[in-house]
Write a protein that holds these residues in place. Sequence first.
Motif, PDB file in Angstrom:
ATOM      1  N   SER A   1       0.031  -2.485  -4.580  1.00  0.00           N
ATOM      2  CA  SER A   1       1.483  -2.616  -4.473  1.00  0.00           C
ATOM      3  C   SER A   1       1.838  -3.186  -3.105  1.00  0.00           C
ATOM      4  N   THR A   2       2.818  -4.070  -3.079  1.00  0.00           N
ATOM      5  CA  THR A   2       3.203  -4.713  -1.819  1.00  0.00           C
ATOM      6  C   THR A   2       4.157  -3.859  -1.001  1.00  0.00           C
ATOM      7  N   GLU A   3       4.589  -2.744  -1.563  1.00  0.00           N
ATOM      8  CA  GLU A   3       5.464  -1.825  -0.844  1.00  0.00           C
ATOM      9  C   GLU A   3       5.092  -0.391  -1.196  1.00  0.00           C
ATOM     10  N   SER A   4       5.531   0.543  -0.357  1.00  0.00           N
ATOM     11  CA  SER A   4       5.267   1.953  -0.617  1.00  0.00           C
ATOM     12  C   SER A   4       6.191   2.446  -1.724  1.00  0.00           C
ATOM     13  N   LEU A   5       5.657   3.319  -2.583  1.00  0.00           N
ATOM     14  CA  LEU A   5       6.390   3.775  -3.759  1.00  0.00           C
ATOM     15  C   LEU A   5       6.356   5.293  -3.866  1.00  0.00           C
TER      16      LEU A   5
END
Length: 245
Positions: free
Chosen positions: A143-147
């Motif tokens: 993932s390109t961002e934290s989730l």
Amino acid sequence: ELKEVNEKFSILENDYQKVIQELNQKRKEIQILKSNLASSQNNVEKFTITEPDKTDYSLNQNKFESYSEIKENPILRLTKFRNIPKSLSKNDLIQILEKHDFHDRCLNTRGRGYSHQFLIQVKRKNRVIQDKKWNLMWQQGGSTESLMYAKAIEYIDKLNQEMHAGYADWRLPTIEEAASLIQKKKKNGLYIDPVFDNTQRWIWTNDLVAGSEGTWVVSFYKGCCLDNYIYSYSLSSVRAVRSIK
């Protein structure tokens, strides 16, 4: 009247938060059931070699390679990390780290860490890392961002719906699989082989922290496993994995 309206609104807001928490819990339970179903088909029994001294060498790969009979039978060197989610206490995790000789800068500093045979592949325009030694395939990135955890589950579901790299059995790793990637020395800013993208500094696992609402997370920035991530609101990245049959 305004006070009464505010009180009713407060009650409704509390009820809403409870519903959201219950929904996140159900999503997590569904993901664990999905992982159990997928993993049960790929799970391979661990082979145990018994010498005259009755020592179990299946837990130490370095001892494995000192025996000619095992070298002559490569299948006997096959070891699978647990790939079915479970609930683990910190003591449980420490035992796992010590058993596999994993290096963890917080919980097992004496661990030497695991060796891998990484191979970068491009499948359907997606870069993946095949670990030929342990029969796992990882996303090179993730993932390109934290989730939040619920969004992490949605991310995994989307990978499978889109047949990422040609496969539909991607999942979150267990803490054993994720911790095996931790290296003793920092490279490219993280304690992980630089063959992987360094965007994902922390990654979710699918193992619960026993006695809490937490989920185990591996930090490649700190080089250790963390137990203080609450799945309902904490943020972390996703690096999906799949078992190679």
